[in-house]
Scaffold this motif. Structure first.
Motif, PDB file in Angstrom:
ATOM      1  N   TYR A  13      27.127  85.220  71.137  1.00 15.90           N
ATOM      2  CA  TYR A  13      27.915  83.981  71.101  1.00 15.90           C
ATOM      3  C   TYR A  13      28.552  83.807  69.730  1.00 15.90           C
ATOM      4  O   TYR A  13      27.881  83.493  68.749  1.00 15.90           O
ATOM      5  CB  TYR A  13      27.035  82.771  71.436  1.00 15.90           C
ATOM      6  CG  TYR A  13      27.823  81.496  71.585  1.00 15.90           C
ATOM      7  CD1 TYR A  13      28.531  81.238  72.754  1.00 15.90           C
ATOM      8  CD2 TYR A  13      27.881  80.562  70.558  1.00 15.90           C
ATOM      9  CE1 TYR A  13      29.276  80.072  72.901  1.00 15.90           C
ATOM     10  CE2 TYR A  13      28.616  79.391  70.690  1.00 15.90           C
ATOM     11  CZ  TYR A  13      29.312  79.165  71.872  1.00 15.90           C
ATOM     12  OH  TYR A  13      30.057  78.006  72.002  1.00 15.90           O
ATOM     13  N   SER A  16      31.062  79.355  67.945  1.00 14.16           N
ATOM     14  CA  SER A  16      30.461  78.107  67.460  1.00 14.16           C
ATOM     15  C   SER A  16      31.484  77.152  66.880  1.00 14.16           C
ATOM     16  O   SER A  16      31.232  75.949  66.803  1.00 14.16           O
ATOM     17  CB  SER A  16      29.378  78.428  66.413  1.00 14.16           C
ATOM     18  OG  SER A  16      28.318  79.134  67.005  1.00 14.16           O
ATOM     19  N   THR A  19      32.226  75.051  69.974  1.00 14.75           N
ATOM     20  CA  THR A  19      31.066  74.197  70.209  1.00 14.75           C
ATOM     21  C   THR A  19      29.818  74.985  69.875  1.00 14.75           C
ATOM     22  O   THR A  19      29.748  76.191  70.121  1.00 14.75           O
ATOM     23  CB  THR A  19      31.013  73.671  71.664  1.00 14.75           C
ATOM     24  OG1 THR A  19      30.129  72.558  71.743  1.00 14.75           O
ATOM     25  CG2 THR A  19      30.576  74.736  72.644  1.00 14.75           C
ATOM     26  N   SER A  20      28.848  74.327  69.289  1.00 15.00           N
ATOM     27  CA  SER A  20      27.630  75.000  68.858  1.00 15.00           C
ATOM     28  C   SER A  20      26.585  74.975  69.964  1.00 15.00           C
ATOM     29  O   SER A  20      26.586  74.104  70.838  1.00 15.00           O
ATOM     30  CB  SER A  20      27.068  74.323  67.608  1.00 15.00           C
ATOM     31  OG  SER A  20      26.759  72.963  67.881  1.00 15.00           O
ATOM     32  N   GLN A  21      25.677  75.940  69.907  1.00 15.95           N
ATOM     33  CA  GLN A  21      24.493  75.886  70.750  1.00 15.95           C
ATOM     34  C   GLN A  21      23.504  74.876  70.147  1.00 15.95           C
ATOM     35  O   GLN A  21      23.625  74.516  68.971  1.00 15.95           O
ATOM     36  CB  GLN A  21      23.866  77.268  70.864  1.00 15.95           C
ATOM     37  CG  GLN A  21      24.793  78.298  71.511  1.00 15.95           C
ATOM     38  CD  GLN A  21      25.211  77.911  72.916  1.00 15.95           C
ATOM     39  OE1 GLN A  21      24.403  77.376  73.687  1.00 15.95           O
ATOM     40  NE2 GLN A  21      26.463  78.176  73.266  1.00 15.95           N
ATOM     41  N   LYS A  22      22.567  74.406  70.950  1.00 12.38           N
ATOM     42  CA  LYS A  22      21.707  73.281  70.540  1.00 12.38           C
ATOM     43  C   LYS A  22      20.256  73.716  70.376  1.00 12.38           C
ATOM     44  O   LYS A  22      19.699  74.349  71.278  1.00 12.38           O
ATOM     45  CB  LYS A  22      21.760  72.152  71.574  1.00 12.38           C
ATOM     46  CG  LYS A  22      23.125  71.914  72.212  1.00 12.38           C
ATOM     47  CD  LYS A  22      24.219  71.595  71.230  1.00 12.38           C
ATOM     48  CE  LYS A  22      25.559  71.445  71.950  1.00 12.38           C
ATOM     49  NZ  LYS A  22      26.698  71.428  71.025  1.00 12.38           N
ATOM     50  N   LYS A 230      29.808  70.244  67.416  1.00 12.10           N
ATOM     51  CA  LYS A 230      29.980  71.403  66.534  1.00 12.10           C
ATOM     52  C   LYS A 230      28.859  71.520  65.502  1.00 12.10           C
ATOM     53  O   LYS A 230      28.784  72.520  64.785  1.00 12.10           O
ATOM     54  CB  LYS A 230      31.330  71.327  65.816  1.00 12.10           C
ATOM     55  CG  LYS A 230      32.552  71.408  66.721  1.00 12.10           C
ATOM     56  CD  LYS A 230      33.833  71.383  65.897  1.00 12.10           C
ATOM     57  CE  LYS A 230      35.070  71.185  66.758  1.00 12.10           C
ATOM     58  NZ  LYS A 230      35.353  72.323  67.641  1.00 12.10           N
ATOM     59  N   LEU A 232      25.450  71.250  66.062  1.00 15.92           N
ATOM     60  CA  LEU A 232      24.203  71.433  66.794  1.00 15.92           C
ATOM     61  C   LEU A 232      23.820  70.231  67.643  1.00 15.92           C
ATOM     62  O   LEU A 232      22.752  70.232  68.275  1.00 15.92           O
ATOM     63  CB  LEU A 232      23.028  71.777  65.854  1.00 15.92           C
ATOM     64  CG  LEU A 232      23.212  72.924  64.872  1.00 15.92           C
ATOM     65  CD1 LEU A 232      21.903  73.173  64.107  1.00 15.92           C
ATOM     66  CD2 LEU A 232      23.683  74.194  65.533  1.00 15.92           C
ATOM     67  N   GLY A 389      27.485  80.279  63.675  1.00 19.51           N
ATOM     68  CA  GLY A 389      26.574  79.152  63.598  1.00 19.51           C
ATOM     69  C   GLY A 389      25.376  79.525  62.747  1.00 19.51           C
ATOM     70  O   GLY A 389      25.231  80.679  62.318  1.00 19.51           O
ATOM     71  N   THR A 392      23.635  82.584  64.072  1.00 18.92           N
ATOM     72  CA  THR A 392      24.326  83.871  64.176  1.00 18.92           C
ATOM     73  C   THR A 392      23.689  84.895  63.248  1.00 18.92           C
ATOM     74  O   THR A 392      23.268  84.566  62.127  1.00 18.92           O
ATOM     75  CB  THR A 392      25.811  83.703  63.819  1.00 18.92           C
ATOM     76  OG1 THR A 392      26.384  82.660  64.628  1.00 18.92           O
ATOM     77  CG2 THR A 392      26.587  84.995  64.062  1.00 18.92           C
TER      78      THR A 392
END
Length: 415
Positions: A13, A16, A19-22, A230, A232, A389, A392
């Motif tokens: 991924y 980010s 949109t970021s992962q949470k 963005k 988290l 992110g 990453t």
């Protein structure tokens, strides 16, 4: 990340910036609010409503502290776009008869725009920090001007656009395409010397850098906007910081429940900020989730987050530099960059590059990234963007480059 895509390939991924992962703590915080405290904030007198209100306002305090602000200067919005529009529409509404009655005269004078006044943006702005100012210029008769960039993605000197007619300077701290991290100090100082308002789009900086609204650009800014998804946090929530004296003078953007003081059939008066700008039922669960994201990043340490980003940036740029068929947009060195690398491949449309990468499990962004004028300035139709992110890894960057190396063979490029 354990997710697999495209026939069982591990997901890489690198989107980010969109949109970021949470983290799990964010998901848990939002779910816990709904499971144990769910009620309408600032409305009920029962215990659940009290708990919801306390959680919501505690979240505001946490988010405010994360950017060096006081709680009363932080307004929750739907996203960063709405936060910027809130300011633009408030400035538009300030010209209406009676809109600034009772406001501090000095603050009120800074909010009025009309013919002969100028709004300054930059050519690298995301549409969210461009179109609202185009519309404000149209509504008020003010003139829109913009700062250009150098060929390597740096802003030209402030005096090329900022002058005695400037009433608003709206500028991004980090470009979502070029990843350029600007030293805003000379631009903010130039705008301040003419009494202009300064609005900063921090959507791409807050996830990666320590940001203090009181210290930014050598003395703080008037408004700063960023978005939760963005950084988290959950989707559906954004943040607007505003200087308290300006928020107190500004007329509202949206009206209705929650933002009122006294309502009569003949007219209404409005609550003090921040409630004045939060009409309707607030985004309470999202605010709690965003506060959890801020706590998570604080625990990691934003200096460490920034250092990690530089490791990724240095690795990505160093690897791409040896591929002559790739053109990186923006500065060639990692130090002025934050969070992303946008590029083009000779003779291949970015959408096709993105499809090849996606087929191998690498998620990137393609297109003009809501920065159409910037791409025109660079002489390209679109670009492919990898963005990082806190989660990453350099191994994921290597996986991206390995997938990218298949592009020449797929499209018959001579390399």
């Amino acid at each position: 990340m354990s997710r697999t895509v495209r026939g069982g390939r591990p997901l890489v991924y690198l989107d980010s910036g969109a949109t970021s992962q949470k983290p799990t703590v964010v998901l848990d915080a939002e779910r816990d609010f709904y499971a144990t405290h769910n009620a309408a904030v600032h409305r009920g007198a029962h215990q659940l409503a009290e708990e919801a209100t306390e959680a919501f306002e505690a979240a505001r305090a946490t988010v405010a502290a994360f950017i060096g602000a006081d709680s009363e200067s932080v307004v929750f919005t739907k996203n960063g776009t709405e936060a910027i529009n809130l300011v633009a529409y408030a400035l538009s509404n300030a010209g209406a008869d009676g809109a600034l009655d009772g406001a501090d005269p000095e603050a009120a004078s800074r909010l009025r725009l009309g013919p002969g006044d100028e709004i300054v943006v930059t050519v690298m702005e995301h549409h969210a920090n461009l179109v609202p100012w185009q519309e404000l210029a149209r509504r008020t008769g003010a003139t829109l001007r913009w700062l250009d960039i150098t060929d390597d993605g740096q802003l030209v000197p402030p005096e090329t656009a900022i002058g005695h007619r400037t009433r608003v300077l709206a500028v991004t701290q980090v470009s979502n395409v070029l990843a350029t991290h600007h030293d805003l100090t000379p631009y903010v100082q130039a705008a301040r010397s003419h009494g202009a308002l300064v609005v900063v789009d921090a959507c791409q900086s807050v996830p990666h850098l320590p940001v203090d609204v009181q210290q930014l650009a050598g003395g703080g800014v008037d408004f700063l906007a960023f978005t939760g998804h963005k950084v988290l946090g959950p989707s559906g929530i954004g943040v607007l910081y505003g200087r308290p004296e300006l928020l107190a003078a500004m007329p509202p953007f949206l009206t209705g429940g929650s933002m009122i003081e006294v309502v009569r059939m003949e007219g209404s008066t409005y609550a003090p900020p921040p409630q004045r700008f939060e009409a309707g039922v607030p985004v309470a669960a999202q605010a709690v989730g965003l506060a959890a994201a801020c706590d998570y990043l604080t625990a990691v340490g934003m200096d460490r987050v920034a250092a990690h980003d530089q490791v990724l940036m240095r690795h990505a740029l160093g690897t791409l530099a040896s591929r002559g068929w790739v053109r990186v947009l923006g500065p060639a060195e990692p130090e002025p960059r934050v969070g992303a690398v946008a590029f083009t491949v000779d003779g291949v449309h970015p959408h096709d590059v993105g499809q090849v990468l996606d087929d191998q499990g690498v998620a990137v962004r393609t297109g003009h990234h809501c920065a159409w004028p910037l791409h025109r300035r660079l002489g390209v139709t679109a670009s492919t963007r990898v963005s990082f992110g806190v989660y990453t890894t350099t191994e994921e960057v290597d996986a991206f480059v390995a997938a990218l190396d298949t592009v020449p063979a797929v499209f018959g490029l001579a390399v």
